[in-house]
Design a protein around this motif. Structure first.
Motif, PDB file in Angstrom:
ATOM      1  N   ILE A  14      61.710  22.559  14.450  1.00  0.00           N
ATOM      2  CA  ILE A  14      62.085  21.920  15.711  1.00  0.00           C
ATOM      3  C   ILE A  14      62.747  22.915  16.658  1.00  0.00           C
ATOM      4  O   ILE A  14      62.451  22.962  17.858  1.00  0.00           O
ATOM      5  N   SER A  15      63.651  23.742  16.123  1.00  0.00           N
ATOM      6  CA  SER A  15      64.336  24.710  16.978  1.00  0.00           C
ATOM      7  C   SER A  15      63.373  25.773  17.489  1.00  0.00           C
ATOM      8  O   SER A  15      63.447  26.190  18.652  1.00  0.00           O
ATOM      9  N   PHE A  16      62.441  26.215  16.627  1.00  0.00           N
ATOM     10  CA  PHE A  16      61.459  27.223  17.052  1.00  0.00           C
ATOM     11  C   PHE A  16      60.595  26.671  18.185  1.00  0.00           C
ATOM     12  O   PHE A  16      60.413  27.327  19.218  1.00  0.00           O
ATOM     13  N   VAL A  17      60.059  25.479  17.993  1.00  0.00           N
ATOM     14  CA  VAL A  17      59.194  24.882  19.013  1.00  0.00           C
ATOM     15  C   VAL A  17      59.980  24.625  20.296  1.00  0.00           C
ATOM     16  O   VAL A  17      59.487  24.860  21.407  1.00  0.00           O
ATOM     17  N   GLY A  18      61.220  24.160  20.153  1.00  0.00           N
ATOM     18  CA  GLY A  18      62.039  23.895  21.329  1.00  0.00           C
ATOM     19  C   GLY A  18      62.328  25.143  22.139  1.00  0.00           C
ATOM     20  O   GLY A  18      62.166  25.158  23.365  1.00  0.00           O
ATOM     21  N   VAL A  19      62.750  26.210  21.455  1.00  0.00           N
ATOM     22  CA  VAL A  19      63.067  27.460  22.155  1.00  0.00           C
ATOM     23  C   VAL A  19      61.791  28.088  22.711  1.00  0.00           C
ATOM     24  O   VAL A  19      61.800  28.674  23.804  1.00  0.00           O
ATOM     25  N   TRP A  20      60.679  27.978  21.976  1.00  0.00           N
ATOM     26  CA  TRP A  20      59.411  28.518  22.472  1.00  0.00           C
ATOM     27  C   TRP A  20      59.019  27.873  23.796  1.00  0.00           C
ATOM     28  O   TRP A  20      58.647  28.570  24.757  1.00  0.00           O
ATOM     29  N   ASN A  21      59.102  26.563  23.857  1.00  0.00           N
ATOM     30  CA  ASN A  21      58.741  25.867  25.095  1.00  0.00           C
ATOM     31  C   ASN A  21      59.735  26.146  26.219  1.00  0.00           C
ATOM     32  O   ASN A  21      59.343  26.251  27.382  1.00  0.00           O
ATOM     33  N   LEU A  22      61.009  26.295  25.863  1.00  0.00           N
ATOM     34  CA  LEU A  22      62.009  26.676  26.865  1.00  0.00           C
ATOM     35  C   LEU A  22      61.678  28.050  27.440  1.00  0.00           C
ATOM     36  O   LEU A  22      61.756  28.263  28.664  1.00  0.00           O
ATOM     37  N   TYR A  23      61.295  28.964  26.574  1.00  0.00           N
ATOM     38  CA  TYR A  23      60.946  30.315  27.010  1.00  0.00           C
ATOM     39  C   TYR A  23      59.682  30.322  27.868  1.00  0.00           C
ATOM     40  O   TYR A  23      59.640  30.948  28.938  1.00  0.00           O
ATOM     41  N   MET A  24      58.659  29.602  27.410  1.00  0.00           N
ATOM     42  CA  MET A  24      57.366  29.644  28.086  1.00  0.00           C
ATOM     43  C   MET A  24      57.373  28.919  29.431  1.00  0.00           C
ATOM     44  O   MET A  24      56.759  29.384  30.403  1.00  0.00           O
ATOM     45  N   PHE A  25      58.054  27.776  29.516  1.00  0.00           N
ATOM     46  CA  PHE A  25      57.935  26.928  30.698  1.00  0.00           C
ATOM     47  C   PHE A  25      59.155  26.920  31.607  1.00  0.00           C
ATOM     48  O   PHE A  25      59.093  26.412  32.724  1.00  0.00           O
ATOM     49  N   VAL A  26      60.259  27.502  31.146  1.00  0.00           N
ATOM     50  CA  VAL A  26      61.463  27.541  31.979  1.00  0.00           C
ATOM     51  C   VAL A  26      61.877  28.972  32.292  1.00  0.00           C
ATOM     52  O   VAL A  26      62.086  29.341  33.447  1.00  0.00           O
ATOM     53  N   ILE A  27      61.993  29.802  31.254  1.00  0.00           N
ATOM     54  CA  ILE A  27      62.513  31.160  31.449  1.00  0.00           C
ATOM     55  C   ILE A  27      61.462  32.086  32.042  1.00  0.00           C
ATOM     56  O   ILE A  27      61.713  32.754  33.056  1.00  0.00           O
ATOM     57  N   ARG A  28      60.288  32.144  31.446  1.00  0.00           N
ATOM     58  CA  ARG A  28      59.251  33.077  31.910  1.00  0.00           C
ATOM     59  C   ARG A  28      58.870  32.883  33.379  1.00  0.00           C
ATOM     60  O   ARG A  28      58.756  33.869  34.124  1.00  0.00           O
ATOM     61  N   PRO A  29      58.663  31.659  33.838  1.00  0.00           N
ATOM     62  CA  PRO A  29      58.246  31.495  35.240  1.00  0.00           C
ATOM     63  C   PRO A  29      59.332  31.860  36.250  1.00  0.00           C
ATOM     64  O   PRO A  29      59.029  32.081  37.421  1.00  0.00           O
ATOM     65  N   ARG A  30      60.583  31.941  35.792  1.00  0.00           N
ATOM     66  CA  ARG A  30      61.688  32.128  36.742  1.00  0.00           C
ATOM     67  C   ARG A  30      62.367  33.491  36.658  1.00  0.00           C
ATOM     68  O   ARG A  30      63.040  33.902  37.596  1.00  0.00           O
ATOM     69  N   THR A  31      62.196  34.188  35.543  1.00  0.00           N
ATOM     70  CA  THR A  31      62.902  35.452  35.381  1.00  0.00           C
ATOM     71  C   THR A  31      62.152  36.608  36.047  1.00  0.00           C
ATOM     72  O   THR A  31      60.922  36.573  36.183  1.00  0.00           O
ATOM     73  N   LYS A  32      62.911  37.629  36.438  1.00  0.00           N
ATOM     74  CA  LYS A  32      62.321  38.843  36.982  1.00  0.00           C
ATOM     75  C   LYS A  32      62.468  40.007  36.003  1.00  0.00           C
ATOM     76  O   LYS A  32      62.117  41.143  36.339  1.00  0.00           O
ATOM     77  N   ILE A  33      62.994  39.716  34.828  1.00  0.00           N
ATOM     78  CA  ILE A  33      63.139  40.736  33.795  1.00  0.00           C
ATOM     79  C   ILE A  33      61.771  41.003  33.177  1.00  0.00           C
ATOM     80  O   ILE A  33      61.131  40.098  32.649  1.00  0.00           O
ATOM     81  N   LYS A  34      61.315  42.243  33.242  1.00  0.00           N
ATOM     82  CA  LYS A  34      59.939  42.566  32.866  1.00  0.00           C
ATOM     83  C   LYS A  34      59.605  42.196  31.427  1.00  0.00           C
ATOM     84  O   LYS A  34      58.553  41.652  31.153  1.00  0.00           O
ATOM     85  N   TRP A  35      60.515  42.515  30.481  1.00  0.00           N
ATOM     86  CA  TRP A  35      60.173  42.282  29.080  1.00  0.00           C
ATOM     87  C   TRP A  35      60.186  40.799  28.724  1.00  0.00           C
ATOM     88  O   TRP A  35      59.670  40.401  27.687  1.00  0.00           O
ATOM     89  N   LEU A  36      60.748  39.971  29.616  1.00  0.00           N
ATOM     90  CA  LEU A  36      60.739  38.530  29.375  1.00  0.00           C
ATOM     91  C   LEU A  36      59.516  37.844  29.967  1.00  0.00           C
ATOM     92  O   LEU A  36      59.127  36.764  29.517  1.00  0.00           O
ATOM     93  N   ASN A  37      58.927  38.442  30.985  1.00  0.00           N
ATOM     94  CA  ASN A  37      57.749  37.805  31.590  1.00  0.00           C
ATOM     95  C   ASN A  37      56.497  38.681  31.476  1.00  0.00           C
ATOM     96  O   ASN A  37      55.558  38.532  32.253  1.00  0.00           O
ATOM     97  N   ALA A  38      56.513  39.608  30.507  1.00  0.00           N
ATOM     98  CA  ALA A  38      55.338  40.459  30.302  1.00  0.00           C
ATOM     99  C   ALA A  38      54.140  39.610  29.896  1.00  0.00           C
ATOM    100  O   ALA A  38      54.281  38.541  29.285  1.00  0.00           O
ATOM    101  N   GLU A  39      52.964  40.076  30.252  1.00  0.00           N
ATOM    102  CA  GLU A  39      51.744  39.321  29.950  1.00  0.00           C
ATOM    103  C   GLU A  39      51.528  39.215  28.440  1.00  0.00           C
ATOM    104  O   GLU A  39      51.636  40.185  27.700  1.00  0.00           O
ATOM    105  N   MET A  40      51.219  38.001  27.983  1.00  0.00           N
ATOM    106  CA  MET A  40      51.000  37.732  26.563  1.00  0.00           C
ATOM    107  C   MET A  40      49.520  37.434  26.327  1.00  0.00           C
ATOM    108  O   MET A  40      48.929  36.637  27.047  1.00  0.00           O
ATOM    109  N   ASN A  41      48.939  38.088  25.339  1.00  0.00           N
ATOM    110  CA  ASN A  41      47.520  37.852  25.053  1.00  0.00           C
ATOM    111  C   ASN A  41      47.317  36.836  23.924  1.00  0.00           C
ATOM    112  O   ASN A  41      46.194  36.587  23.491  1.00  0.00           O
TER     113      ASN A  41
END
Length: 286
Positions: free
Chosen positions: A97-124
């Protein structure tokens, strides 16, 4: 069986259970890193899965202790609510539950809003690409953990005079069913089957296979367990048997989710053909 400390370091006792637990985690993450390399996950994808996986593991340990504390409190409210032992299924639930929760927080909240390169780097690759092999890593960690349980003398079975009985019940005398070793062998076999299906046959339903197979196994083996495991209110089944039923149902549901939903989001990085730079010299205009 060796429930006593094997040595001390910086004043802290080290037990075989803790050593097995640590080796299991190392094996788990080593397998994840190898598989992501083999399947050509790029650094951004691999780092996200590993880092969030570490968080999920830590929260899973806390969840394992929390679940056991709840079981203990239900069984004996007069003793108060306190942390002590751990239960694997509680840790699995909290970790997932925690993994899925943090993953979705990262993908849909943090990545679209951050300007830190290593946080929004392209994922294949994404989580849907990793789900088919994550359960294999879990069985590695769990198998080592059960081996540690054998040395610690916990999670043992009923007393027996059968040939397979071993003195594996804490500081109790006599032979008991070594349910720890039986479960370790089951997990190694299950992990081997899932690895064969994934690497040889590109099987994408290992999460379902793991949930169903382990749920059935755990439900059955609980009948020969003799260690104290706490209680649920109003049921003759053990807490782990209740959750085993839930695991089987989740596994069945996952088959349909994978078939009709998750398959659409899989990126299959191993099928991506890298573009090679041309080595030809540019022609000059006549």
């Amino acid at each position: 069986m060796h429930p006593d400390p094997i040595f001390s370091i910086f004043g802290q006792d080290v037990y075989l259970y803790g050593l097995c637990f640590a080796l299991g985690l190392v094996g788990c993450f080593a397998f994840l890193m190898f598989t992501m390399w083999y399947k050509k996950f790029n650094d951004a994808s691999s780092n996200a899965i590993i880092l969030i996986g570490i968080f999920g593991t830590g929260f899973g340990v806390f969840s394992a202790m929390l679940f056991q504390a709840v079981y203990d409190f239900i069984a004996n409210p007069d003793s108060g609510f306190k942390f002590g032992g751990m239960t694997f299924i509680g840790g699995l639930i909290g970790g997932v539950i925690s993994f899925v929760g943090v993953w979705n927080l990262y993908m849909f909240v943090i990545r679209p809003r951050t300007k830190i390169k290593w946080l929004n780097a392209e994922m294949n690759a994404g989580l849907t690409d990793a789900l088919p092999f994550i359960p294999i890593a879990i069985t590695i960690a769990h198998a080592f953990g059960r081996f540690g349980c054998f040395w610690a003398g916990c999670c043992y079975g009923k007393a027996t005079d059968a040939w397979y009985g071993l003195p594996c019940a804490g500081h109790l005398s006599g032979n008991y069913i070594p349910t720890q070793l039986f479960e370790m062998l089951f997990l190694l076999a299950l992990g081997g089957v899932m690895a064969l299906l994934y690497f040889k046959f590109k099987f994408n339903y290992n999460f379902a296979l793991y949930a169903i197979a382990y749920g059935i196994w755990r439900f059955i083996i609980e009948f020969v367990r003799a260690d104290y495991r706490g209680e649920f209110i109003g049921t003759v089944l053990s807490p782990s048997q209740i959750w085993s039923i839930v695991m089987v149902l989740v596994g069945i549901g996952y088959i349909f989710v994978q078939k009709y939903i998750f398959v659409r989001f899989m990126k299959h990085p191993e099928k991506t053909i890298p573009q090679e730079k041309s080595t030809e010299e540019p022609q000059e205009n006549a």
